[in-house]
Design a protein around this motif. Sequence first.
Motif, PDB file in Angstrom:
ATOM      1  N   GLU A 230     118.730 -18.311  61.122  1.00 24.27           N
ATOM      2  CA  GLU A 230     119.699 -17.706  62.042  1.00 24.27           C
ATOM      3  C   GLU A 230     120.898 -17.141  61.298  1.00 24.27           C
ATOM      4  N   LEU A 231     121.337 -17.831  60.241  1.00 25.54           N
ATOM      5  CA  LEU A 231     122.456 -17.334  59.445  1.00 25.54           C
ATOM      6  C   LEU A 231     122.071 -16.040  58.739  1.00 25.54           C
ATOM      7  N   VAL A 232     120.855 -15.977  58.198  1.00 23.50           N
ATOM      8  CA  VAL A 232     120.388 -14.765  57.525  1.00 23.50           C
ATOM      9  C   VAL A 232     120.369 -13.589  58.497  1.00 23.50           C
ATOM     10  N   LYS A 233     119.874 -13.827  59.703  1.00 26.36           N
ATOM     11  CA  LYS A 233     119.838 -12.764  60.711  1.00 26.36           C
ATOM     12  C   LYS A 233     121.246 -12.302  61.079  1.00 26.36           C
ATOM     13  N   GLU A 234     122.159 -13.269  61.182  1.00 26.64           N
ATOM     14  CA  GLU A 234     123.541 -12.929  61.516  1.00 26.64           C
ATOM     15  C   GLU A 234     124.179 -12.104  60.409  1.00 26.64           C
ATOM     16  N   LYS A 237     122.654  -8.577  60.526  1.00 24.74           N
ATOM     17  CA  LYS A 237     123.150  -7.849  61.690  1.00 24.74           C
ATOM     18  C   LYS A 237     124.569  -7.346  61.465  1.00 24.74           C
ATOM     19  N   ARG A 238     125.407  -8.203  60.893  1.00 23.73           N
ATOM     20  CA  ARG A 238     126.799  -7.813  60.653  1.00 23.73           C
ATOM     21  C   ARG A 238     126.889  -6.706  59.607  1.00 23.73           C
ATOM     22  N   ILE A 239     126.128  -6.839  58.518  1.00 21.82           N
ATOM     23  CA  ILE A 239     126.183  -5.820  57.467  1.00 21.82           C
ATOM     24  C   ILE A 239     125.702  -4.471  57.992  1.00 21.82           C
ATOM     25  N   MET A 240     124.613  -4.482  58.757  1.00 23.78           N
ATOM     26  CA  MET A 240     124.048  -3.228  59.268  1.00 23.78           C
ATOM     27  C   MET A 240     124.945  -2.568  60.315  1.00 23.78           C
ATOM     28  N   ASP A 283     134.198  -3.222  50.289  1.00 21.09           N
ATOM     29  CA  ASP A 283     135.350  -4.134  50.263  1.00 21.09           C
ATOM     30  C   ASP A 283     135.604  -4.732  51.636  1.00 21.09           C
ATOM     31  N   ASN A 284     135.454  -3.907  52.680  1.00 19.50           N
ATOM     32  CA  ASN A 284     135.668  -4.387  54.049  1.00 19.50           C
ATOM     33  C   ASN A 284     134.640  -5.463  54.419  1.00 19.50           C
ATOM     34  N   ILE A 285     133.394  -5.253  53.995  1.00 18.56           N
ATOM     35  CA  ILE A 285     132.349  -6.241  54.281  1.00 18.56           C
ATOM     36  C   ILE A 285     132.708  -7.590  53.645  1.00 18.56           C
ATOM     37  N   GLU A 286     133.081  -7.565  52.370  1.00 22.98           N
ATOM     38  CA  GLU A 286     133.413  -8.803  51.661  1.00 22.98           C
ATOM     39  C   GLU A 286     134.608  -9.503  52.305  1.00 22.98           C
ATOM     40  N   ARG A 287     135.623  -8.728  52.670  1.00 25.62           N
ATOM     41  CA  ARG A 287     136.829  -9.301  53.261  1.00 25.62           C
ATOM     42  C   ARG A 287     136.528  -9.894  54.641  1.00 25.62           C
ATOM     43  N   ASP A 288     135.749  -9.175  55.444  1.00 23.09           N
ATOM     44  CA  ASP A 288     135.445  -9.646  56.800  1.00 23.09           C
ATOM     45  C   ASP A 288     134.590 -10.907  56.787  1.00 23.09           C
TER      46      ASP A 288
END
Length: 392
Positions: A230-234, A237-240, A283-288
Amino acid sequence: MTGLLVKLFVKNYEQAQLPEVRASYGKLSGMVGIVCNIVLFAAKFLLGTLTASVAITADAFNNLGDASSGIVSFLGFKMASRPADKEHPYGHARYEYLAGLTVCVLILVIGVELLKESFGKILHPQPVDFSWVTVAVLLLAIGVKLWLAVFNRTLGKRISSQTLMATAADSRNDVIATGAVILATVLSHVTKVSLDGYMGLLVALFILYSGVNLVKETLDPILGKAADEELVKEIEKRIMSYPGVLGTHDLMMHDYGPSRLFGSVHVEVAAEEDVLKSHDMVDNIERDFLSELNIHLIVHMDPIVTKDESIRNLRHWLAKEVKKVHEELTIHDLRVVPGETHTNIIFDCVVPHGISRTDEEVKEAIDLLVKETYPNYFCVITVDHSYAEMMH
């Protein structure tokens, strides 16, 4: 009662994911468990001695083991809350896992000792004195253990702690074990047949069975269990969801203790896009991820040619063809390097664990498939092995 204890002994209890607050929850669980189990041990040991019941004595020592487990759990949470230092830059949160493993070993040792004692009672049975006072005390013990199970489960859910959830399961198991003791005591009195040793044996086997299962659950994160599906899917999903992300692969997650997750992932972006714009998105992905999920994520950026139709078609064709070698094979990072006599296609291929072919055999099979359609194409393949199941 649980809410009152939390308010009294856990400062800033609403901020459950903070390391210091988490440690307070764990130490509260440990202290409550120590007090309750020592009281239960004293009461049951006295009853077992007075009634000559090995089953009751076995159950008493099970409670003593639980008290020892509470001490280990208390120390484990205390040490896990220590901040990172020069020697341990990822922190000390794995102490919680080590504490859980120690608890499991204690449970197994107690189970073995009780198994030997129960065999002795079966071979040399002795009469057990029956008293409704004994039954009443054991029923009271069941009530205490039921409350402990709910108490630890509530705290475990609040701080997402597998250690406390395992402690809750152990208390639930104790309810079953004590229930078995009561049953043996009553049946022995009614039937005049000594069932004490046999029921003690069943209790010991149950303790051992539970201990083995707890060892497995505790060892998994220490040995490097795959990231939760479930964590992998989350994460995917967030990255995409970020504009400009075309795909993601090669996710690696490292568990350094509860709420201490570090990871890396590759993100595909259009090669034609402004590199500064793509880097800003990364950078936004890493920060979020750090602020929203408390995951220290390192993102590697992979440029993908999107405006060359021939390369795009080749990528889609090859992604289907590799399925003929194995249905779970996936490719990424494809590049085409044309030459005077042949064309190199360079790409990575993710090979699942447990496949019967070797890496070299997989590469040879893919190369033959490509040459059947493109005789002048030469494959340069890097084999990857999946650390987390992600869509490509």
